[in-house]
Motif scaffolding. Structure first.
Motif: not given
Length: 843
Positions: A156-168, A302-317
Motif C-alpha cells: 500500500a505504501s508503494e502504491y501510494e508513493n507510486a500514485t503520488c509520484q505519478r501525479s507529481e 517531456i519524453s523522459e517524463l512520459c516514459k516515467q509516467i508509463d513505468i509508474l502506470d505499469e507499477a500502479i497496475t
C-alpha cells in the motif's frame, strides 16, 4: 638604759599577750567541754528513756528470723497467687477474644458465601462473553489477519508513493509542455527580432561606407591646390582629379579642414552605431541559441517524463492487481491497512480482555472457595481452642483456691513470732517495723555506752583545763608587776635626758633650725613675687575700669536716643507697645512666599490689562454680533465631534497596529520555528542517510557489545580471578584463562559452575546497562544453583551479598537447602494435602 628597760617591757608584753591568749583559749575550751558534757548527759537521758519506752523480748532476734522466713514463704505464695490470677484473667480475656473472633469468623463465612455466589455469576457471565468472542475467531486467526495486513502495508505504501509520484510527474509534464510552448513562442520572437537586427546592421554598414567615401573625397580635396570655380574649363580635365566632368562643378565647397573634421565625426558616429548594432545582433543570436537549446531540452524532458509516467502506470497496475488478490473490495490504501489492523487489534484486545476476565472470574471463584474452606477451618480451630481455654480456666481456679488456704496458715504462724504491738498491720510493714525496732534498740544501747565513756573523758579534760587556767592567771599577774617596774625606770631615765638636750640631739637641733630658715626665705620670695603681680594687675584693672566707664556713659546716651527713636517709630507705625511689634514679625519663608505672590499678582495684572487692551481694540474694530457666538458654538460642536471621531480612528489604528505587530511577532516566531525545523529536518536527513547503510547501527551495536563485555569482566573479576571475556566479533566471544597465560578458549568449554558465574556476571552487566536514568534496585534469580559445588556457591553468594550491601534487593528462587539456610529472609512455600499451599516468612 631607758631603751634597755623598754626592750624588757616589750619582751614582757609579748609574754603577757601569749599568756592572755592561752587564758582565753583555755577559758573557751573549758566552756566548750562543759557544754558538751551537758549535751551528753541530755542524750544519755534520752536514750535511757527510749529503752524504757520500747522494751523487747530477750529472743527478739530469733523471733525476727522465724517471722522473716514465714514472710518469705508467704511472699512466694502471693507471687504464685498473683501469677495464677494474671493467667486466670488472661485466660478469661483470651476466651472472650476467641468468642468475639468466632462471631466475626461466622459473619465472614456468610460474606464469603455471598462472594462465592457473586464469583459464580461473574464466571458464568465471563464464559458467555468469551464464547461470543471465540465464535468470531480465536487469537491465532486474528493475529494471522494482522500479519497479512502488515505484509500488505509495504504494498500500500508503494502504491501510494507510486500514485503520488505519478501525479507529481504528470504535473511536471504539464509544466514542461507549457514551458515548451513558451519556448517555441520565444524562439519565433527571437527569429523575427534577429532578422530586423540583421537589417539594422546592414544599414549601419552602408552608412559607414558612405562616411568613409566622404572622408576620402574630403582628404583629396584638402591635398589639391585650392582652385576657384572659374579655373575649371569646359571639356578640360580637372587639375586635381583629371576628370573632364567634375561632380561638384556647381557646388561651393567650404574650407577643407572643417569638411574633413565633419566627415571624420560622422564616420566615428556611424562606426559606433555599427558596433552597437553588431553587439545587439550577437546578443540576439546568443538568446536565440539559448532559447533553441531550452526548447530541445524541454522536448527531451517531456519524453523522459512520459516514459516515467508509463513505468509508474505499469507499477500502479501491478500493485493494484496484487492488492485485489487480498482485498478485492477496496482500493490500495494505507488508511485501509491501518483501519484493518486497528480492527484486528481491537478484536484481539476484546478477546484477550474476555479471556483475562474469564481467568480473573475463575481465580475469584477458586479464591472464594478457598477462602470459604479456610474460614470453616478457622472456625473449627477457634472452637477447639475455646474448649481448651475453658479447661485451663477451671484448672487455674482450683490452684488459686488451694493457694489461698496455704496462705492463711502461713499468716497465722507469722503473727505468732511478732510482738502484739505490731499486730493488725500489713505483714511487710509489721516485719519492717519490727526489724527497725530491733536495730534502733541495739543502736541506742551502743550509743549509751559510747556516750558514757565520752562523759568520763570530758570530766578528766575539764579538771585538767581548770588547773592550767589557774596557773596562767598567776603567771599574768607576775608579768604585770614586772612591766610596771620596767616602765617606771624607763620614764625616769627619759626625763633626765630631756632636761639636758631639750628633747633632741645637737645635730638634730641644728638641722631643724637650718630647715626652718630655708623654708621661711623661700616663703618670703614667693610672697614678694605675688605682691608685685597683684600690683600690676590692679593698675591694669583700674585702667580698664576707667575705659569701660566712659564707654558705658557713651552707650547709655546712644541707647536713650535709640529708645526714643524706636518709641516714636512704633507710634508712627500704629504699634502701642514693643510686644505688639514683636508679634508682627514674620520669618524669611513667609516673606519669600509673600514676595512671590506679589510678583505673580503684578504679572497677572499686567497680563489682564494687556488682554483688556486687545479686546477693546478688537471690539472697537468689530462691534458685538450675537450670530458670531452661535457660529462659534456650532464650530465648537463640529470640532468636538471631529476630535471624537479622530480619537476613535486613532484607537482603531492603534489596535490595528497592535494586531499587525502581534502578527508580525508571531510570523517572526514561526519563521524561527520553521528555520529550526528545517535545520532539524536536515539533521534527521543526514542521520537517515547514515542509518540507511547500517554504519550507525553497527557502530552502536559494537560499542554496546564492548561495554557489555567490559562490565561483565568487572563483575566476573569480583567472583573469580581466573577468567575474563574477550570480544571475538560482534556475534561471538571467547574466554581468556588467566591461569594459563591468557589462553583463549571457547565459552562452551566452561564447566557448569563457571558457566553460571559467567552468566550471572552477564546478567549483572545487562541490568547495569539497562538502567539508563532509572535506578534498578531489584534482581530476581530463578534456580541455576543446582550445578554449583560448595566453593562456587560460596563465591556466587558472596557476589550477591556484595550487591545487597550496595543497596540492591536480591530475590532467589531455589530448592537447595544449603543455599536457603544462608538467606536471611526466606519465603517458604509448602504444599498442603488439600491442593493448596502454605506460605511462611522466616527472618
Amino acid at each position: 638604759r631607758a631603751q634597755t628597760q623598754f626592750d624588757e617591757i616589750d619582751k614582757r608584753k609579748n609574754e603577757l599577750k601569749t599568756a592572755e591568749e592561752t587564758i582565753d583559749q583555755l577559758t573557751t575550751d573549758l566552756a566548750s567541754h562543759r557544754k558538751e558534757k551537758a549535751k551528753l548527759e541530755q542524750k544519755i537521758e534520752a536514750d535511757q528513756m527510749f529503752l524504757n519506752e520500747h522494751p523487747l523480748p530477750a529472743d527478739s532476734d530469733q523471733g525476727f528470723s522465724q517471722a522473716k522466713a514465714h514472710f518469705a514463704t508467704l511472699t512466694e505464695k502471693e507471687k504464685i497467687h498473683c501469677g495464677k490470677s494474671k493467667e486466670l484473667n488472661e485466660m478469661q480475656s483470651r476466651i472472650a477474644r476467641q468468642q468475639c473472633n468466632l462471631g466475626t469468623l461466622e459473619k465472614k463465612l456468610g460474606v464469603f458465601c455471598d462472594e462465592k455466589k457473586v464469583a459464580d455469576a461473574a464466571l458464568a457471565k465471563a464464559e458467555l462473553q468469551l464464547k461470543g468472542h471465540q465464535d468470531q475467531g480465536d487469537v491465532k486467526e486474528w493475529r494471522d489477519q494482522k500479519r497479512r495486513a502488515s505484509q500488505m502495508r509495504p504494498l500500500a505504501s508503494e502504491y501510494e508513493n507510486a500514485t503520488c509520484q505519478r501525479s507529481e510527474t504528470q504535473k511536471q509534464l504539464d509544466r514542461r509542455r507549457e514551458a515548451l510552448n513558451e519556448a517555441k513562442s520565444q524562439v519565433m520572437e527571437f527569429e523575427h527580432t534577429l532578422e530586423i537586427q540583421t537589417k539594422d546592421v546592414a544599414l549601419a554598414e552602408a552608412q559607414v561606407k558612405q562616411c568613409q567615401a566622404e572622408e576620402k573625397y574630403a582628404l583629396i580635396a584638402n591635398q589639391a591646390i585650392p582652385l576657384r570655380k572659374e579655373h575649371l574649363h569646359p571639356n578640360q580635365p580637372c587639375p586635381v582629379c583629371g576628370a573632364i566632368k567634375h561632380p561638384w562643378v556647381d557646388k561651393e565647397e567650404p574650407e577643407g579642414e572643417a569638411q574633413i573634421e565633419r566627415t571624420q565625426r560622422a564616420l566615428a558616429e556611424a562606426t559606433t552605431q555599427l558596433q552597437k548594432q553588431r553587439k545587439r545582433q550577437n546578443i540576439m543570436q546568443e538568446q536565440y541559441t539559448l532559447a533553441e537549446k531550452n526548447r530541445v531540452n524541454l522536448r527531451q524532458q517531456i519524453s523522459e517524463l512520459c516514459k516515467q509516467i508509463d513505468i509508474l502506470d505499469e507499477a500502479i497496475t501491478l500493485k493494484t492487481a496484487q492488492w485485489r488478490k487480498a482485498y478485492p473490495e477496496s482500493e490500495p490504501s494505507l488508511k485501509h491497512i491501518d483501519d484493518k489492523i486497528d480492527e484486528v487489534e481491537f478484536c484481539i484486545e476484546q478477546l484477550q480482555t474476555a479471556m483475562k476476565a474469564h481467568t480473573q472470574a475463575s481465580n475469584d471463584q477458586k479464591f472464594a472457595i478457598q477462602s470459604l474452606n479456610n474460614q470453616a477451618e478457622k472456625i473449627q480451630s477457634v472452637k477447639t481452642d475455646l474448649k481448651g481455654y475453658r479447661d485451663q480456666l477451671q484448672g487455674l481456679t482450683d490452684e488459686l483456691n488451694h493457694l489461698n488456704e496455704e496462705s492463711l496458715g502461713i499468716k497465722a504462724k507469722f503473727w505468732e513470732f511478732l510482738p502484739a504491738a505490731f499486730h493488725g498491720r500489713i505483714p511487710q510493714e509489721a516485719l519492717n517495723q519490727f526489724e527497725e525496732r530491733i536495730h534502733a534498740v541495739k543502736a541506742c544501747k551502743e550509743r549509751l555506752i559510747d556516750k558514757r565513756s565520752q562523759l568520763d573523758r570530758l570530766s578528766v579534760e575539764i579538771r585538767s583545763t581548770a588547773g592550767r587556767l589557774e596557773s596562767e592567771h598567776h603567771r599574768k599577774k607576775e608579768l604585770d608587776s614586772e612591766i610596771a617596774r620596767y616602765q617606771a625606770e624607763g620614764d625616769r631615765l627619759l626625763a633626765a635626758r630631756a632636761e639636758k638636750t631639750d628633747g633632741l640631739t645637737a645635730s638634730e637641733a641644728i638641722q631643724k633650725l637650718d630647715t626652718e630658715v630655708a623654708t621661711k626665705t623661700e616663703k618670703r620670695k614667693r610672697t614678694e613675687e605675688a605682691l608685685r603681680q597683684k600690683k600690676e594687675k590692679t593698675i591694669k584693672t583700674q585702667i580698664h575700669k576707667d575705659r569701660e566707664e566712659s564707654e558705658l556713659i557713651k552707650r547709655s546716651k546712644e541707647f536713650k536716643a535709640a529708645q526714643d527713636s524706636y518709641q516714636s517709630a512704633l507710634a508712627d507705625a500704629g504699634f502701642n507697645s514693643p510686644e505688639a511689634h514683636e508679634r508682627a514679625f514674620r520669618d524669611d519663608s513667609w516673606l519669600e512666599a509673600s514676595e512671590a505672590r506679589l510678583q505673580q499678582y503684578q504679572k497677572d495684572r499686567h497680563t489682564t490689562e494687556s488682554k483688556i487692551a486687545e479686546l477693546e481694540m478688537f471690539f472697537a474694530d468689530a462691534p458685538f454680533d450675537p450670530r458670531v457666538i452661535e457660529h462659534l458654538q456650532n464650530t465648537e460642536k463640529n470640532l468636538t465631534i471631529q476630535v471624537r471621531t479622530n480619537t476613535e480612528q486613532i484607537g482603531e489604528l492603534r489596535k490595528t497596529r497592535y494586531d499587525m505587530e502581534t502578527h508580525r511577532r508571531k510570523r517572526e516566531k514561526q519563521a524561527l520555528a520553521l528555520e529550526k525545523a528545517r535545520q532539524e529536518k536536515e539533521r534527521w536527513e543526514i542521520l537517515q542517510k547514515e542509518i540507511g547503510n547500517n554504519k550507525l547501527r553497527n557502530f552502536a551495536l559494537q560499542r554496546t557489545f564492548d561495554r557489555l563485555i567490559h562490565l561483565t569482566n568487572q563483575q566476573l573479576e569480583r567472583m573469580t580471578d581466573r577468567y575474563a571475556l574477550k570480544v571475538e566479533s560482534m556475534k561471538d566471544m571467547v574466554v581468556l584463562d588467566k591461569w594459563n597465560a591468557n589462553e583463549e578458549r571457547p565459552v562452551e568449554t566452561l564447566s557448569g559452575g563457571e558457566s553460571f558465574l559467567t552468566s550471572l556476571s552477564l546478567a549483572f552487566a545487562l541490568s547495569e546497562m539497562s538502567r539508563g536514568r532509572t535506578q534498578l534496585d531489584s534482581l530476581f534469580l530463578d534456580e541455576g544453583f543446582g550445578t554449583l559445588d560448595s566453593e562456587t556457591l560460596d563465591v556466587a553468594l558472596a557476589a550477591l551479598e556484595g550487591l545487597q550491601i550496595r543497596g540492591r534487593s536480591i530475590f532467589l528462587i531455589s530448592h537447595i537447602g544449603e543455599l536457603t539456610r544462608r538467606i536471611p529472609v526466606r519465603i517458604a512455600v509448602q504444599k498442603m494435602g488439600n491442593g493448596s499451599s502454605q506460605v511462611r516468612v522466616n527472618g
